[in-house]
Motif scaffolding. Structure first.
Motif, PDB file in Angstrom:
ATOM      1  N   ILE A 124       0.851  -1.192   0.000  1.00 23.28           N
ATOM      2  CA  ILE A 124       0.000   0.000   0.000  1.00 23.28           C
ATOM      3  C   ILE A 124       0.883   1.237   0.000  1.00 23.28           C
ATOM      4  O   ILE A 124       0.483   2.306   0.402  1.00 23.28           O
ATOM      5  CB  ILE A 124      -0.968   0.007   1.212  1.00 23.28           C
ATOM      6  CG1 ILE A 124      -0.206  -0.200   2.514  1.00 23.28           C
ATOM      7  CG2 ILE A 124      -2.033  -1.043   1.070  1.00 23.28           C
ATOM      8  CD1 ILE A 124      -1.074  -0.048   3.747  1.00 23.28           C
ATOM      9  N   GLU A 125       2.122   1.081  -0.477  1.00 21.79           N
ATOM     10  CA  GLU A 125       3.043   2.220  -0.477  1.00 21.79           C
ATOM     11  C   GLU A 125       3.051   2.936  -1.814  1.00 21.79           C
ATOM     12  O   GLU A 125       2.194   2.747  -2.643  1.00 21.79           O
ATOM     13  CB  GLU A 125       4.441   1.763  -0.072  1.00 21.79           C
ATOM     14  CG  GLU A 125       4.621   1.748   1.435  1.00 21.79           C
ATOM     15  CD  GLU A 125       4.600   0.330   2.002  1.00 21.79           C
ATOM     16  OE1 GLU A 125       5.333  -0.498   1.448  1.00 21.79           O
ATOM     17  OE2 GLU A 125       3.837   0.064   2.941  1.00 21.79           O
ATOM     18  N   LYS A 126       4.086   3.732  -1.959  1.00 20.71           N
ATOM     19  CA  LYS A 126       4.150   4.676  -3.080  1.00 20.71           C
ATOM     20  C   LYS A 126       3.751   4.124  -4.451  1.00 20.71           C
ATOM     21  O   LYS A 126       2.901   4.698  -5.126  1.00 20.71           O
ATOM     22  CB  LYS A 126       5.566   5.250  -3.163  1.00 20.71           C
ATOM     23  CG  LYS A 126       5.627   6.493  -4.009  1.00 20.71           C
ATOM     24  CD  LYS A 126       6.782   7.365  -3.606  1.00 20.71           C
ATOM     25  CE  LYS A 126       6.683   8.684  -4.343  1.00 20.71           C
ATOM     26  NZ  LYS A 126       7.636   9.657  -3.819  1.00 20.71           N
ATOM     27  N   GLY A 127       4.340   2.992  -4.838  1.00 25.11           N
ATOM     28  CA  GLY A 127       4.061   2.451  -6.170  1.00 25.11           C
ATOM     29  C   GLY A 127       2.595   2.069  -6.328  1.00 25.11           C
ATOM     30  O   GLY A 127       1.959   2.375  -7.338  1.00 25.11           O
ATOM     31  N   ALA A 128       2.052   1.424  -5.320  1.00 19.91           N
ATOM     32  CA  ALA A 128       0.651   0.990  -5.377  1.00 19.91           C
ATOM     33  C   ALA A 128      -0.283   2.194  -5.369  1.00 19.91           C
ATOM     34  O   ALA A 128      -1.286   2.230  -6.074  1.00 19.91           O
ATOM     35  CB  ALA A 128       0.340   0.075  -4.189  1.00 19.91           C
ATOM     36  N   LEU A 129       0.070   3.191  -4.593  1.00 25.51           N
ATOM     37  CA  LEU A 129      -0.729   4.407  -4.528  1.00 25.51           C
ATOM     38  C   LEU A 129      -0.709   5.132  -5.871  1.00 25.51           C
ATOM     39  O   LEU A 129      -1.747   5.603  -6.353  1.00 25.51           O
ATOM     40  CB  LEU A 129      -0.174   5.320  -3.431  1.00 25.51           C
ATOM     41  CG  LEU A 129      -1.173   6.277  -2.812  1.00 25.51           C
ATOM     42  CD1 LEU A 129      -2.316   5.527  -2.160  1.00 25.51           C
ATOM     43  CD2 LEU A 129      -0.484   7.182  -1.793  1.00 25.51           C
ATOM     44  N   ALA A 130       0.493   5.177  -6.498  1.00 26.67           N
ATOM     45  CA  ALA A 130       0.616   5.833  -7.805  1.00 26.67           C
ATOM     46  C   ALA A 130      -0.255   5.123  -8.833  1.00 26.67           C
ATOM     47  O   ALA A 130      -0.885   5.754  -9.677  1.00 26.67           O
ATOM     48  CB  ALA A 130       2.075   5.854  -8.251  1.00 26.67           C
ATOM     49  N   ALA A 131      -0.305   3.800  -8.746  1.00 26.19           N
ATOM     50  CA  ALA A 131      -1.068   3.021  -9.728  1.00 26.19           C
ATOM     51  C   ALA A 131      -2.569   3.245  -9.581  1.00 26.19           C
ATOM     52  O   ALA A 131      -3.301   3.279 -10.559  1.00 26.19           O
ATOM     53  CB  ALA A 131      -0.734   1.542  -9.593  1.00 26.19           C
TER      54      ALA A 131
END
Ligand code: ADP
Ligand code: MG
Lengths: 271, 252
Positions: A124-131
């Motif tokens: 649930i960090e940066k990459g997932a949030l960006a997606a």
């Protein structure tokens, strides 16, 4: 108006990349201009599942850093001319996925495509949030087990509170449930949650059920999205799910009626 | 401290800064209350340990209040000793409520905060002056609207209805937390935690369409899922406090 779809789950290894590839191919096969974008910086494998790993020159981080244009980085699929892939980088830093920069990139994609499928990394960090941040619709990929359901629930909470639509007070992100790696026999044995259990807990609309099948691994080994392996159960299930996503009414297959399971009781369902 | 935090925040050059407010914010927390009177009971710490073992993650590092009601003694050393013993159980004693001035002195001496006792204030509001009551009837106060939530409350989310009731019309997931100063109503499955009367209102209740909660609490009296009878699991229930006991009754 182009639509951004995120394939997300919270948990890793549940079938997001497999489903992203299948959906992208399914949408393109129905004539929609489709781009599929790998947000899993550091662990890229969408390009392998799509069978274009040897053609990756530039990736999403190159585009965001201005080292390549989107046109240079997009890889045209060899099977379908209206399908393109934007790969993730193997080595670069996922900190590059700033929301503003991702927004610009997606806006540029919106001009040339009808559907943009975003393959999210786990977590649930940066990459997932960006997606998921700019998504119009979210496909929640969930395995029929307690921890996967819990993580999907968490992601649904993030979609309803931290997405661009939530922050701007626009219509909420449309949520679809895709249950993957489903094994009715093991459900009957009480070793897995049933589709009904999963749906009841997550309380969102069921888009489809993808059965557990050897065909998936075989497909990824030869770089051909499993939806193209016609006649196999996952191919049929993904075809159905894409159809339903586009508004067709298609009856659920690959779901046998299941008895109430041990897990259901654990999750607090009435006996 | 100055009433306006913006005015009291000075820069190092001694010029008042109008741009940076003091980084002070109010927040409300649920806290467990330990009654000093109960400490006298045999094997208190042993029983507390058993309780903690039933829900270790719930208790891990939890802040605690000591209720001094009905007691008179306690030196600074006693409070220090109690703090230490609770710390060994990974509980953090942060303050006291009730009690007299001598006890407060001693408690403050070992760094404990003095919390207002809701029980004392409860008593004063109950002793209604008939003259006052008439005035109130003439100009009824605007009822506090409940906080209404129509979307599922997902794992990791927390909702607090401050000073009022909480009404949720969608499922509450395991791992989600509902808090209300008043009562909590859930017209759907309740799988997370529900804490009503978190500021001490013992008349608060919890209602839900289908009980599968991880934790139920009213005014700090809680029960974790293992302590909830099988017979009420999955049922429509009402939860209220009777003395120190949470009563869970089916209403379907
Ligand atoms: N329906 C399925 N049946 C069997 N194996 C599957 C299925 N879906 C995914 N897998 C396998 O599970 C693993 C993880 O899939 P992947 O799509 O990479 O998940 P994610 O992107 O969520 O990490 C892969 O080895 C893949 O082959
Ligand atoms: Mg993946």
């Amino acid at each position: 108006m182009a639509k951004i779809i995120v394939m997300t789950s919270g948990k890793g290894g549940v079938g997001k990349t497999t489903s992203s590839a299948a959906f992208a191919v399914g949408l393109a096969a129905r004539g929609h201009r489709t781009a599929v974008v790998d947000f899993d910086v550091g662990l890229r494998n969408l390009d392998i599942v799509m069978g274009c790993e040897r053609r990756v020159v530039y990736d999403i981080v190159n585009v965001i850093n201005g080292e390549a244009t989107l046109r240079q980085a997009l890889i045209r699929d060899k099977r379908m001319e209206n399908l393109s892939i934007l790969a993730a980088s193997q080595t670069k830093d996922k900190e590059a996925l700033e929301l503003d920069a991702v927004g610009k990139l997606l806006d540029e994609l919106r001009k040339d495509f009808d559907y943009i499928v975003c393959d999210s990394p786990a977590g649930i960090e940066k990459g997932a949030l960006a997606a998921l941040y700019y998504a119009d619709e979210a496909i929640i990929v969930t395995n029929p087990e307690v921890s996967s359901v819990r993580d999907s629930d968490r992601i649904l909470g993030i979609l309803s509170s931290k997405s661009h639509r939530a922050e701007k007070g626009e219509d909420p992100v449309k949520e679809h449930l895709l249950v993957t790696r489903y094994d009715p026999a093991r459900v009957e044995q009480g070793e897995m949650l049933s589709v009904e259990d999963v749906q009841e807990i997550l309380a969102i609309k069921l888009l489809g059920v993808i059965p557990e099948s050897q065909a998936v691994l075989r497909a990824s080994n030869i770089g051909q999205p499993v939806i193209l392996d016609q006649g196999t159960t996952p191919a049929q299930a993904y075809e159905d799910a894409v159809g339903r996503f586009l508004g067709e009414t298609i009856e659920q297959r690959f779901v046998k009626a299941a008895r109430r399971s041990f897990f259901a009781r654990l999750m607090g369902r009435p006996a | 401290m100055a009433a306006d935090p913006q005015k009291s925040a000075d820069t190092s050059e001694g010029k008042p800064s109008r741009l940076t407010p003091m980084p002070l914010r109010g927040a409300s927390y649920t806290m467990m209350v330990l009654r000093l009177a109960e400490l006298a009971q045999p094997d208190f710490f042993g029983r507390l340990q058993v309780k903690i073992a039933q829900a270790p993650s719930f208790f891990e590092g939890a802040p605690m209040l000591l209720d001094l009601d009905g007691t008179a003694g306690g030196s600074a050393e006693d409070f220090e000793e109690l703090k230490r013993r609770l710390r060994e159980l990974r509980l953090a004693l942060v303050g006291v409520q009730g009690g007299d001035e001598r006890q407060h002195e001693a408690a403050m001496g070992v760094g404990l905060a003095i919390f207002p006792s809701w029980r004392a204030s409860n008593k004063t509001t109950r002793a209604v002056d008939p003259a006052n009551q008439r005035v109130r009837q003439e100009a009824p106060p605007e009822p506090r609207k409940p906080l209404l939530i129509d979307r599922p409350v997902r794992s990791g989310m927390q909702i607090y209805a401050e000073g009022t009731d909480l009404v949720v019309t969608a499922p509450v997931s395991a791992g989600a937390e509902l808090l209300a100063d008043g009562s909590i109503h859930v017209y759907a499955p309740l799988r997370g935690r529900a804490l009503a009367g978190v500021s001490g209102d013992t008349s608060a209740r919890i209602f839900c369409r289908r009980l599968a909660a991880e934790l139920l609490s009213i005014a700090g009296h809680h029960r974790v899922s293992e302590e909830i009878a099988e017979a009420v699991q999955g049922r429509s229930v009402q939860v209220r406090l009777q003395g120190d006991n949470l009563r869970i009754e089916t209403i379907d």
